[in-house]
Motif scaffolding. Structure first.
Motif, PDB file in Angstrom:
ATOM      1  N   ILE A  62      89.586 -17.532  -8.267  1.00  0.00           N
ATOM      2  CA  ILE A  62      88.439 -18.381  -8.398  1.00  0.00           C
ATOM      3  C   ILE A  62      89.053 -19.840  -9.142  1.00  0.00           C
ATOM      4  O   ILE A  62      88.759 -20.842  -8.643  1.00  0.00           O
ATOM      5  N   ALA A  94      91.151 -21.920  -6.554  1.00  0.00           N
ATOM      6  CA  ALA A  94      90.339 -22.304  -5.664  1.00  0.00           C
ATOM      7  C   ALA A  94      89.518 -23.655  -6.345  1.00  0.00           C
ATOM      8  O   ALA A  94      89.372 -24.663  -5.706  1.00  0.00           O
ATOM      9  N   ALA A  95      89.223 -23.405  -7.379  1.00  0.00           N
ATOM     10  CA  ALA A  95      88.577 -24.635  -8.139  1.00  0.00           C
ATOM     11  C   ALA A  95      89.613 -25.800  -8.325  1.00  0.00           C
ATOM     12  O   ALA A  95      89.144 -26.987  -8.408  1.00  0.00           O
ATOM     13  N   ILE A 134      85.066 -23.007  -2.901  1.00  0.00           N
ATOM     14  CA  ILE A 134      84.997 -22.327  -4.368  1.00  0.00           C
ATOM     15  C   ILE A 134      84.002 -21.254  -4.531  1.00  0.00           C
ATOM     16  O   ILE A 134      84.285 -19.981  -4.853  1.00  0.00           O
ATOM     17  N   TYR A 135      82.837 -21.632  -3.978  1.00  0.00           N
ATOM     18  CA  TYR A 135      81.662 -20.317  -3.997  1.00  0.00           C
ATOM     19  C   TYR A 135      82.036 -19.246  -3.057  1.00  0.00           C
ATOM     20  O   TYR A 135      81.845 -18.224  -3.496  1.00  0.00           O
ATOM     21  N   THR A 169      85.244 -18.187  -2.266  1.00  0.00           N
ATOM     22  CA  THR A 169      86.184 -17.599  -3.282  1.00  0.00           C
ATOM     23  C   THR A 169      85.417 -16.627  -4.132  1.00  0.00           C
ATOM     24  O   THR A 169      85.757 -15.309  -4.389  1.00  0.00           O
TER      25      THR A 169
END
Length: 169
Positions: free
Chosen positions: A105, A108-109, A117-118, A120
């Motif tokens: 996470i 991804a961010a 991101i969501y 992930t």
């Protein structure tokens, strides 16, 4: 669609090599010196699968002109699937490495648009849940490391060091 994630994909490949090495060392230590009665074939097959994928991924990243967010997300999917597999076969919810589901996470961010991101975060939540629900419990331990709780605390310390090293990288 944002592109230009190839350098990030290369970073993921480097981090994945670190993950493979760490997973191999931890699997060896818990099954040989600590003699924890967990099935080794699933652990080593997960590590082998991640190694094979990373050979492909490293080759792809070195020759890819552009990596899309979708491609980066798919790479993260492989990482989360293997992590869920390994956690599930080595204790599920009591495995001290379950917090490693937070790292994808964070990755991804750093590089992906919000919807990825969501996705992930949802994927990591699903991986965590599956490894907990389907996970095999660790056997009770007595011996070199004390009892099961002492082993868990040691694993948490190793997990912290690995997580800190990855974040610093």
């Amino acid at each position: 669609m944002r592109t230009g994630n190839t350098p990030f994909l290369k970073t993921l490949c480097h981090l994945r090599w670190l993950a493979v090495a760490s997973q191999a060392v931890v699997s060896f230590v818990v099954t040989v010196p600590l003699q924890l009665a967990i099935p080794t074939a699933p652990l080593w097959s997960g590590i082998a699968a991640l190694t094979a994928f990373n050979v492909y991924a490293t080759q792809r990243a070195s020759h890819a002109p552009e990596a899309t967010p979708r491609e980066v997300f798919l790479h993260i999917c492989v990482d989360v699937a293997v992590l869920a597999w390994l956690i599930g076969w080595s204790g599920g919810i009591v495995n001290p490495f379950t917090s490693l589901f937070l790292l994808p996470i964070a990755f991804a961010a750093l590089a992906l648009p919000l919807r990825w991101i969501y996705a992930t975060a949802a994927l990591c939540g699903l991986g965590y849940a599956l490894s907990v629900v389907l996970g095999r419990p660790l056997p009770h331990v007595h011996g070199v490391m004390g009892d099961s709780f002492d082993l868990h605390l040691f694993g948490m310390a190793v997990n912290f060091l690995i997580s800190a090293g990855v974040v610093l990288y």
